[in-house]
Structure formats: structure tokens, C-alpha cells
Design an enzyme around this catalytic site. Structure first.
Site, mmCIF file in Angstrom:
data_model
loop_
_atom_site.group_PDB
_atom_site.id
_atom_site.type_symbol
_atom_site.label_atom_id
_atom_site.label_comp_id
_atom_site.label_asym_id
_atom_site.label_seq_id
_atom_site.Cartn_x
_atom_site.Cartn_y
_atom_site.Cartn_z
ATOM 1 N N ASP A 1 44.116 43.431 46.301
ATOM 2 C CA ASP A 1 43.584 42.224 45.540
ATOM 3 C C ASP A 1 43.995 40.883 46.001
ATOM 4 O O ASP A 1 45.304 40.587 45.676
ATOM 5 C CB ASP A 1 43.821 42.415 43.913
ATOM 6 C CG ASP A 1 43.359 41.274 43.047
ATOM 7 O OD1 ASP A 1 43.697 41.454 42.164
ATOM 8 O OD2 ASP A 1 42.405 40.689 43.777
ATOM 9 N N ASP B 1 37.752 37.351 46.867
ATOM 10 C CA ASP B 1 38.432 37.875 46.048
ATOM 11 C C ASP B 1 38.268 39.426 46.438
ATOM 12 O O ASP B 1 37.146 39.901 45.701
ATOM 13 C CB ASP B 1 38.217 37.481 44.598
ATOM 14 C CG ASP B 1 39.383 38.460 43.747
ATOM 15 O OD1 ASP B 1 38.943 38.152 42.375
ATOM 16 O OD2 ASP B 1 39.955 38.963 44.200
HETATM 17 C C1 LIG Z 1 46.049 34.934 37.052
HETATM 18 C C2 LIG Z 1 46.076 36.232 37.500
HETATM 19 C C3 LIG Z 1 46.636 37.143 36.504
HETATM 20 C C4 LIG Z 1 47.074 36.498 38.756
HETATM 21 O O1 LIG Z 1 44.688 36.502 37.970
HETATM 22 C C5 LIG Z 1 44.469 37.918 38.327
HETATM 23 O O2 LIG Z 1 45.219 38.821 38.941
HETATM 24 N N1 LIG Z 1 43.244 37.761 38.914
HETATM 25 C C6 LIG Z 1 42.513 39.134 39.488
HETATM 26 C C7 LIG Z 1 41.521 38.741 40.499
HETATM 27 N N2 LIG Z 1 41.089 39.668 41.473
HETATM 28 C C8 LIG Z 1 40.434 40.803 40.563
HETATM 29 C C9 LIG Z 1 41.194 41.059 39.440
HETATM 30 C C10 LIG Z 1 40.509 42.009 38.305
HETATM 31 O O3 LIG Z 1 39.589 41.673 37.954
HETATM 32 N N3 LIG Z 1 40.916 43.455 38.165
HETATM 33 C C11 LIG Z 1 40.320 44.244 37.356
HETATM 34 C C12 LIG Z 1 39.194 45.173 37.855
HETATM 35 C C13 LIG Z 1 38.398 44.703 38.841
HETATM 36 C C14 LIG Z 1 37.103 45.535 39.153
HETATM 37 C C15 LIG Z 1 36.939 46.644 38.468
HETATM 38 C C16 LIG Z 1 37.796 46.925 37.628
HETATM 39 CL CL1 LIG Z 1 37.511 48.645 36.590
HETATM 40 C C17 LIG Z 1 38.719 46.512 37.147
HETATM 41 CL CL2 LIG Z 1 39.828 46.897 35.719
HETATM 42 C C18 LIG Z 1 42.209 44.121 38.834
HETATM 43 C C19 LIG Z 1 41.807 45.189 39.587
HETATM 44 C C20 LIG Z 1 41.867 44.198 40.468
HETATM 45 C C21 LIG Z 1 41.741 40.005 38.758
#
Ligand SMILES: CC(C)(C)OC(=O)N[C@@H]1CNC[C@H](C(=O)N(Cc2cccc(Cl)c2Cl)C2CC2)C1
Length: 324
Positions: free
Chosen positions: A38, A224
Site C-alpha cells: 500500500d 495509492d
Molecule cells: C493515515 C493512514 C492511517 C496512514 O492512512 C492510511 O493508512 N491510508 C490507506 C491508504 N491506502 C488504502 C488503505 C485502505 O483503504 N485499506 C482498506 C481496504 C482497501 C481496499 C479493499 C479493502 Cl477490503 C480494504 Cl479493507 C487498506 C488495505 C489497504 C488506507
């Protein structure tokens, strides 16, 4: 095979074009985990063997068992991440983490509580943040920084390929130390990251068809790899369209670094064939971030699937090439 003196490409699994994850190991003997690489975050966390029995999301995923690793180093400091859509709580541990064939001694979080939303939908176990150190919670040195300090990489870059169709194999690929010409054509166009020390660039505008519709005065675009979709200051989110009209929909063009990056309707429409008929959704999400941080766009997986992306820490720049 070792293609970048010390690193091997990490194949990624593509789950419904919305989650792309690859395998890492933690501990000795190796405990395997599927993680999202990520670029929007900079910490590593995986579910813990000691997670609470009430955390369903924890029990449906692989869990790290410190007691079974002879290279485990105790830490115990509390840790928590507040995501927009949920949260992760736990404590810090240290152990040998192997990514792309490279071992690093890494401080990471063992998650003891994972919010059911959204993690019950996650096919991956945890998250490996590929962001800059200043995004890292608690100032923990990120994995890629630990790898760079070993001087095993041919170049201090990493590259990401996301397939556009779940049936393709592999569903994607992460390369540490270079790029994989099997997955892009033509040359890379580069743009400098903003001085914020994040994987974000200045965007000059967003056109729909021939009209500049958004970001006409300039805005920030976050590249991202951990986000599924494209997010922008839009009021439509999860917009449904009649599948018959999809072929008439205009391209959406992102003006980045003097180049235009277009997505056609096949790139931004999620076409689901369901029993009661086909359902077509525009995969743009509305997210209003107020100035000075905003207005901000997040270019996620469906952008990266179209444009092979090189993240260059040496030159603090991002490169895009047409994905195969
Ligand atoms: C401020 C800080 C906390 C550092 O921000 C972040 O970490 N920001 C992250 C930025 N990139 C995406 C991340 C996110 O949304 N998820 C959840 C997700 C995404 C896609 C599909 C699913 Cl199922 C899920 Cl659960 C993490 C799995 C990567 C949050």
C-alpha cells in the site's frame, strides 16, 4: 529466479479488480501472510495469534504466532491505525520479514483487534505500507527503507503491475529494485512527487470527454496502490449507469506531469452480471477533503491497472507507462 541482483518479483493475486495482494513471510520458521503493498501508508501489520476471540475479521485470516518464531524480538508498545472505513489495534513486535526474497529485521504491528468493517471483506491478511517514512505511524522505519539501507537493489525504486481482468494470471506483480518490461510498453513519463514526502503529485486537471470538468486550478493526486478506485471531490459515488449506455460514456483524462492519462469506460465501469441482469457502476468515489490538504484525488487500482507505475525513491518521482 533472481532478476534484480537480490530481488525476485512478487506475484500478486487480483481479487475482483479491487484487492491486489502478495505473499510475504514473517518469522523463523516462515509464517506466510497475504498483504496489500500500500503506497498510501507506511506501516506493516498482520493479525496476531493473540487477537481477541470477538474479532471475527482476525479469525478468518492468517495470524502471526510470536511463540513459534525463534527470531521474534519482544516489543509490546501499543499500536493503532484509524482508517476512514475502520480501525486496527494491537502492539508492536520485531522479527525477520522476507519480501521479494529479501530478509529484513522489521518492527511491525500484531493486530489484536480488527474492525469487522471493512476487514471481513478483506481477502488479504494485512497491509505492508510502501509509503515514505514520514507517513509511518510511531516513526517506525518502513520495510522498503530497511531494504534500501541494505544496498541490494539495482535501483532504489519499486514498480507495480495490476491486471485488469481477474482471469489473467498473475493478477499483478511487485518488483523491488526495477521494472518488469513484460508488463508495459513504450517509455515512462515521470513527474516529481510533491515535497510533502508522500506518493502524491500535482495534477493539472481532470477532463470528462473534451471538457475540463475538475481540478482546473490544479490539485493533488495521490497514487495509492492500496485503494481500489478513483476518489475525488465528486458528489456522485458508486454511481449506477444503464449498462446499455456504457459504450457511449466519455473517457476521463487526468493531466499529470505534462501528459494526459485517459481511462475509458472499460477502465472505470464495474460491470457485474447478476441474476436480475447486468449492473454497471462508475468506480469513482466521492471524497471531499477541504483545503489546504484538498482538493485531493486518489488514483487507485483501476488507474494503476491501466498505467504501469514506477515509484522512485532515489529521485522522488513517479513514472507511468502504458500497461500491457
Ligand atoms: C493515515 C493512514 C492511517 C496512514 O492512512 C492510511 O493508512 N491510508 C490507506 C491508504 N491506502 C488504502 C488503505 C485502505 O483503504 N485499506 C482498506 C481496504 C482497501 C481496499 C479493499 C479493502 Cl477490503 C480494504 Cl479493507 C487498506 C488495505 C489497504 C488506507
Amino acid at each position: 529466479e533472481d532478476t534484480n541482483n537480490g530481488t525476485v518479483p512478487t506475484p500478486l493475486t487480483n481479487y475482483l479488480d479491487t484487492q491486489y495482494y502478495g505473499e510475504i513471510s514473517i518469522g523463523s520458521p516462515a509464517q506466510m501472510f497475504n498483504v496489500v503493498f500500500d503506497t498510501g501508508s507506511a506501516n506493516l501489520w498482520v493479525p496476531s495469534q493473540s487477537c481477541s476471540p470477538f474479532s471475527t475479521a482476525c479469525f478468518t485470516h492468517n495470524r502471526y504466532d510470536a511463540s513459534k518464531s525463534r527470531t521474534h524480538i519482544e516489543n509490546g508498545t501499543g499500536f493503532s491505525i484509524q482508517y476512514a472505513a475502520g480501525n486496527v489495534r494491537g502492539f508492536l513486535s520485531e522479527d525477520v520479514v522476507v519480501v521479494g526474497g529479501i530478509p529484513v529485521v522489521q518492527v511491525f504491528a500484531e493486530a489484536t483487534a480488527l474492525s469487522a468493517m471493512p476487514f471481513i471483506f478483506a481477502k488479504f491478511d494485512g497491509v505492508l505500507g510502501m509509503g515514505y517514512p514520514n507517513v509511518a505511524i510511531d516513526g517506525i522505519t518502513p520495510v522498503f527503507d530497511r531494504i534500501m539501507s541494505q544496498h541490494v537493489l539495482k535501483e532504489e525504486v519499486f514498480s507495480v503491475y495490476y491486471s485488469r481482468d481477474p482471469k489473467h494470471s498473475p493478477g499483478g506483480e511487485l518488483v523491488l529494485g526495477g521494472t518488469d518490461p513484460n508488463y508495459y510498453t513504450g517509455n515512462f513519463n515521470y513527474m516529481g512527487t510533491k515535497e510533502t514526502g508522500k506518493w502524491e503529485v500535482t495534477m493539472k486537471g481532470v477532463s470528462v470527454g473534451m471538457d475540463m470538468m475538475f481540478c482546473a486550478e490544479g490539485c493533488t493526486a495521490v497514487i495509492d496502490t492500496g485503494s481500489s478506485y478513483i476518489t475525488g471531490p465528486l458528489d456522485e459515488s458508486g454511481y449506477k449507469v444503464n449498462c446499455d449506455t456504457v459504450k457511449t460514456l466519455p473517457s476521463v483524462t487526468f493531466h499529470l506531469g505534462g501528459q494526459e492519462y485517459s481511462l475509458t469506460q472499460e477502465d472505470y465501469i464495474l460491470w457485474q452480471s447478476q441474476i436480475e441482469g447486468d449492473v454497471c457502476t462508475v468506480t469513482f468515489r466521492g471524497l471531499d477533503v477541504p483545503p489546504p490538504t484538498g482538493p485531493i484525488w486518489i488514483l487507485g487500482a483501476n488507474f494503476i491497472a491501466r498505467y504501469y507505475t514506477e515509484f522512485d525513491r532515489r529521485n522522488n518521482r513517479i513514472g507511468f507507462a502504458a500497461a500491457v
